[in-house]
Design an enzyme around this catalytic site. Structure first.
Site, mmCIF file in Angstrom:
data_model
loop_
_atom_site.group_PDB
_atom_site.id
_atom_site.type_symbol
_atom_site.label_atom_id
_atom_site.label_comp_id
_atom_site.label_asym_id
_atom_site.label_seq_id
_atom_site.Cartn_x
_atom_site.Cartn_y
_atom_site.Cartn_z
ATOM 1 N N PHE A 94 -3.258 -2.833 4.621
ATOM 2 C CA PHE A 94 -2.921 -4.267 4.631
ATOM 3 C C PHE A 94 -2.663 -4.765 6.062
ATOM 4 O O PHE A 94 -3.464 -5.513 6.641
ATOM 5 C CB PHE A 94 -1.711 -4.473 3.724
ATOM 6 C CG PHE A 94 -1.058 -5.823 3.810
ATOM 7 C CD1 PHE A 94 -1.810 -6.990 3.851
ATOM 8 C CD2 PHE A 94 0.333 -5.922 3.828
ATOM 9 C CE1 PHE A 94 -1.191 -8.241 3.917
ATOM 10 C CE2 PHE A 94 0.951 -7.153 3.886
ATOM 11 C CZ PHE A 94 0.200 -8.318 3.947
ATOM 12 N N GLY A 141 -2.623 -3.027 8.881
ATOM 13 C CA GLY A 141 -3.538 -2.421 9.841
ATOM 14 C C GLY A 141 -4.842 -3.188 9.972
ATOM 15 O O GLY A 141 -5.348 -3.390 11.076
ATOM 16 N N THR A 166 10.603 -0.597 9.384
ATOM 17 C CA THR A 166 10.950 -1.554 8.336
ATOM 18 C C THR A 166 12.435 -1.905 8.345
ATOM 19 O O THR A 166 13.271 -1.078 8.732
ATOM 20 C CB THR A 166 10.582 -0.949 6.958
ATOM 21 O OG1 THR A 166 11.127 -1.744 5.918
ATOM 22 C CG2 THR A 166 11.125 0.470 6.798
ATOM 23 N N ASP A 167 12.746 -3.092 7.847
ATOM 24 C CA ASP A 167 14.154 -3.486 7.708
ATOM 25 C C ASP A 167 14.890 -2.615 6.675
ATOM 26 O O ASP A 167 16.117 -2.615 6.618
ATOM 27 C CB ASP A 167 14.288 -4.980 7.346
ATOM 28 C CG ASP A 167 13.519 -5.407 6.101
ATOM 29 O OD1 ASP A 167 12.926 -4.542 5.420
ATOM 30 O OD2 ASP A 167 13.515 -6.627 5.812
ATOM 31 N N GLU A 168 14.109 -1.867 5.868
ATOM 32 C CA GLU A 168 14.742 -1.078 4.802
ATOM 33 C C GLU A 168 15.525 0.116 5.340
ATOM 34 O O GLU A 168 16.301 0.717 4.604
ATOM 35 C CB GLU A 168 13.692 -0.601 3.799
ATOM 36 C CG GLU A 168 12.958 -1.768 3.174
ATOM 37 C CD GLU A 168 12.343 -1.475 1.826
ATOM 38 O OE1 GLU A 168 12.638 -0.415 1.253
ATOM 39 O OE2 GLU A 168 11.587 -2.332 1.346
ATOM 40 N N TYR A 182 11.485 6.269 0.209
ATOM 41 C CA TYR A 182 10.611 5.575 1.173
ATOM 42 C C TYR A 182 11.379 5.238 2.449
ATOM 43 O O TYR A 182 10.975 5.599 3.563
ATOM 44 C CB TYR A 182 10.027 4.293 0.553
ATOM 45 C CG TYR A 182 9.521 3.344 1.602
ATOM 46 C CD1 TYR A 182 8.369 3.632 2.320
ATOM 47 C CD2 TYR A 182 10.224 2.176 1.931
ATOM 48 C CE1 TYR A 182 7.915 2.786 3.330
ATOM 49 C CE2 TYR A 182 9.785 1.331 2.930
ATOM 50 C CZ TYR A 182 8.627 1.633 3.632
ATOM 51 O OH TYR A 182 8.196 0.809 4.636
ATOM 52 N N ALA A 240 14.188 6.302 3.550
ATOM 53 C CA ALA A 240 14.699 7.494 4.248
ATOM 54 C C ALA A 240 13.594 8.129 5.085
ATOM 55 O O ALA A 240 13.845 8.615 6.194
ATOM 56 C CB ALA A 240 15.253 8.504 3.242
ATOM 57 N N LYS A 294 11.085 6.538 6.485
ATOM 58 C CA LYS A 294 10.845 5.688 7.656
ATOM 59 C C LYS A 294 11.981 5.862 8.676
ATOM 60 O O LYS A 294 11.753 5.849 9.888
ATOM 61 C CB LYS A 294 10.710 4.220 7.243
ATOM 62 C CG LYS A 294 9.490 3.907 6.404
ATOM 63 C CD LYS A 294 8.172 4.218 7.095
ATOM 64 C CE LYS A 294 7.761 3.176 8.094
ATOM 65 N NZ LYS A 294 6.380 3.444 8.620
ATOM 66 N N ASN A 313 9.778 -8.082 4.956
ATOM 67 C CA ASN A 313 8.692 -8.030 3.949
ATOM 68 C C ASN A 313 7.508 -8.871 4.407
ATOM 69 O O ASN A 313 7.680 -10.038 4.761
ATOM 70 C CB ASN A 313 9.179 -8.568 2.606
ATOM 71 C CG ASN A 313 9.956 -7.536 1.812
ATOM 72 O OD1 ASN A 313 10.960 -7.011 2.299
ATOM 73 N ND2 ASN A 313 9.491 -7.245 0.617
ATOM 74 N N PRO A 316 7.240 -8.516 -14.578
ATOM 75 C CA PRO A 316 8.405 -7.622 -14.665
ATOM 76 C C PRO A 316 9.364 -7.785 -13.483
ATOM 77 O O PRO A 316 9.191 -7.161 -12.433
ATOM 78 C CB PRO A 316 7.762 -6.232 -14.676
ATOM 79 C CG PRO A 316 6.481 -6.399 -13.909
ATOM 80 C CD PRO A 316 6.024 -7.799 -14.122
ATOM 81 N N ASN A 345 14.169 -12.963 -5.334
ATOM 82 C CA ASN A 345 12.935 -12.622 -6.059
ATOM 83 C C ASN A 345 12.661 -13.615 -7.179
ATOM 84 O O ASN A 345 11.508 -13.970 -7.436
ATOM 85 C CB ASN A 345 13.044 -11.206 -6.632
ATOM 86 C CG ASN A 345 13.087 -10.145 -5.540
ATOM 87 O OD1 ASN A 345 12.675 -10.401 -4.410
ATOM 88 N ND2 ASN A 345 13.590 -8.971 -5.873
ATOM 89 N N ALA A 403 15.783 1.893 -9.430
ATOM 90 C CA ALA A 403 16.934 2.736 -9.057
ATOM 91 C C ALA A 403 17.235 2.561 -7.564
ATOM 92 O O ALA A 403 16.313 2.513 -6.750
ATOM 93 C CB ALA A 403 16.613 4.193 -9.359
HETATM 94 O O1 TDX Z 1 7.353 -5.336 -10.263
HETATM 95 C C1 TDX Z 1 8.185 -5.621 -9.386
HETATM 96 N N1 TDX Z 1 9.287 -6.340 -9.752
HETATM 97 C C2 TDX Z 1 10.258 -6.693 -8.855
HETATM 98 O O2 TDX Z 1 11.255 -7.338 -9.245
HETATM 99 C C3 TDX Z 1 8.017 -5.256 -8.005
HETATM 100 C C4 TDX Z 1 6.822 -4.488 -7.558
HETATM 101 C C5 TDX Z 1 9.003 -5.639 -7.121
HETATM 102 N N2 TDX Z 1 10.096 -6.307 -7.533
HETATM 103 C C6 TDX Z 1 11.135 -6.660 -6.537
HETATM 104 C C7 TDX Z 1 11.646 -5.460 -5.768
HETATM 105 C C8 TDX Z 1 11.987 -6.041 -4.419
HETATM 106 O O3 TDX Z 1 13.318 -6.544 -4.431
HETATM 107 O O4 TDX Z 1 10.531 -7.496 -5.552
HETATM 108 C C9 TDX Z 1 11.015 -7.191 -4.240
HETATM 109 C C10 TDX Z 1 9.840 -6.840 -3.365
HETATM 110 O O5 TDX Z 1 9.296 -5.653 -3.856
HETATM 111 P P1 TDX Z 1 8.119 -4.852 -3.113
HETATM 112 O O6 TDX Z 1 6.920 -5.746 -2.961
HETATM 113 O O7 TDX Z 1 7.944 -3.555 -3.815
HETATM 114 O O8 TDX Z 1 8.715 -4.687 -1.644
HETATM 115 P P2 TDX Z 1 10.025 -3.959 -1.087
HETATM 116 O O9 TDX Z 1 10.564 -2.956 -2.042
HETATM 117 O O10 TDX Z 1 10.982 -5.045 -0.643
HETATM 118 O O11 TDX Z 1 9.407 -3.213 0.194
HETATM 119 C C11 TDX Z 1 8.441 -3.877 1.004
HETATM 120 O O12 TDX Z 1 9.006 -4.431 2.178
HETATM 121 C C12 TDX Z 1 9.446 -3.524 3.177
HETATM 122 C C13 TDX Z 1 7.303 -2.922 1.366
HETATM 123 O O13 TDX Z 1 6.777 -2.348 0.188
HETATM 124 C C14 TDX Z 1 7.780 -1.881 2.321
HETATM 125 O O14 TDX Z 1 6.697 -1.030 2.687
HETATM 126 C C15 TDX Z 1 8.337 -2.553 3.547
HETATM 127 O O15 TDX Z 1 8.829 -1.593 4.442
#
Ligand code: TDX
Length: 338
Positions: free
Chosen positions: A11, A13, A121-123, A146, A148, A150, A175, A201, A247, A272
């Site tokens: 993505f 890259g 990442t900010d995570e 994930y 951890a 990074k 994000n 979901p 979200n 989790a």
């Molecule tokens: O089905 C879902 N339902 C939901 O509620 C999914 C896939 C996500 N979510 C929520 C979880 C997060 O709070 O949405 C938010 C965003 O989810 P993701 O797109 O999975 O991103 P996130 O977990 O925040 O991590 C992303 O941002 C930081 C990237 O995947 C990481 O690679 C990056 O480092």
């Protein structure tokens, strides 16, 4: 000038490779074409004389040494990135995100010339209570396998800087969203599913907050850091937009953009260890003259339109992942509603 980009078919890259070619770099792209890579992301680069693609793994030490030799810069985007997948199988994350980075660092140490920019990442900070923001020196408290991995990669990068004096910079992004992201991620998933009138979901109460940056703004920020050169680089730099949304707000907005009822949003069992909130202090980057240009509402609207047109579903491995991740969750939500 020559750059080795790893994970260039992914993505971020792929957007970065196109920008580097436009800026006149000679780009070698090392990508092992995992499920999240898509060579079509770089179809427009294939005929560029400054572009070379190498199919291979960042854990392949001899190959990485050969490719790093003679480069001015190594930009590492190769990573396992999806938090939910890291909960299902952490080992792949340690391999790509930690061992792969050490392999790159060893090659750079051996070569003695190239600089490294490591995408992070900010995570790594874990959940950040409102109204705090994470500055570059905030201690790490990663929550998921994930994040951890990074954080571990960053510690290796810092150790190579301290021990061997390697010229390394870490960029921590918030994000990222935009075209070419894998459909497993929140915005693409909700855009594609709402279009098909499928339940969305939403984990837990949906009040988790993320900071969102359009991929074009991220790419411009990285380009600026590269242009600023070694005086400005080294250490860590945050790339955040300040655009923070819950979200549930985003899920509702995606429904509105696709003219679908909010009732598609289905609260399911939470992720989790789900971090509640991320927020970056990006003042260091802004002091260099960078500012985001894409307001979140505009960027989201354009992105949803893009996924409506580009979300084909003929990948059996992804269908199987979706079942593993969501079938029980959605069934649980349906039963709870009875
Ligand atoms: O089905 C879902 N339902 C939901 O509620 C999914 C896939 C996500 N979510 C929520 C979880 C997060 O709070 O949405 C938010 C965003 O989810 P993701 O797109 O999975 O991103 P996130 O977990 O925040 O991590 C992303 O941002 C930081 C990237 O995947 C990481 O690679 C990056 O480092």
């Amino acid at each position: 000038m020559k750059v080795l980009v790893t994970g260039g078919c992914g993505f971020i890259g792929s957007h970065m490779v196109r920008q580097l070619l436009a800026d006149g770099w000679q780009v070698t792209n090392l990508d092992n074409l995992t499920y999240a890579s898509n060579p079509a992301n770089l179809a427009s680069a294939m005929d560029d004389p400054g572009y070379r693609f190498v199919h291979g793994d960042i854990c392949d030490a001899p190959l990485v040494k050969e490719l790093v030799a003679g480069q001015d810069l190594v930009l590492n985007f190769a990573a396992e990135t999806h938090v939910d997948r890291s909960l299902l199988g952490p080992a792949a994350f340690v391999r790509a995100n930690v061992e792969g980075v050490v392999c790159l660092l060893e090659a750079i140490r051996d070569d003695g010339h190239a600089e490294l920019i490591q995408m992070s990442t900010d995570e790594v900070f874990g959940s950040v209570p409102d109204p705090e923001e994470s500055a570059e020196d905030r201690p790490f408290r990663p929550s998921s396998p994930y994040s951890a991995s990074k954080a571990a990669a960053e510690l290796q990068v810092a150790a190579y800087r301290t021990t061997y004096g390697l010229p390394v910079t870490v960029l921590r992004g918030c994000n990222v969203y935009g075209p070419n992201q894998h459909l497993e991620k929140f915005i693409p998933l909700f855009a594609a599913r709402s279009m098909r009138r499928e339940p969305l979901p939403l984990y837990g109460d949906g009040l988790q907050q993320r900071e969102w940056i359009h991929v074009s703004d991220l790419v411009h920020a990285i380009s600026m850091v590269i242009r600023a050169g070694s005086e400005t680089q080294r250490g860590a730099i945050h790339i955040g937009s300040g655009e923070r949304r819950t979200n549930i707000e985003i899920a509702q907005r995606i429904c509105d953009l696709n003219e679908r009822p909010h009732e598609l949003i289905t609260h399911v069992k939470d992720r989790a260890g789900h971090d509640r909130r991320y927020a970056l202090d990006s003042s260091r980057l802004r002091s260099l003259g960078w500012a985001p240009e894409v307001p979140f509402e505009h960027g989201l609207a354009r992105t949803v339109v893009w996924y409506v047109a580009n979300s084909s579903r003929d990948d059996p491995a992804f269908a199987s992942y979706l079942r593993e991740q969501y079938e029980v969750r959605l069934a649980g939500a349906a039963n709870a509603a009875k």
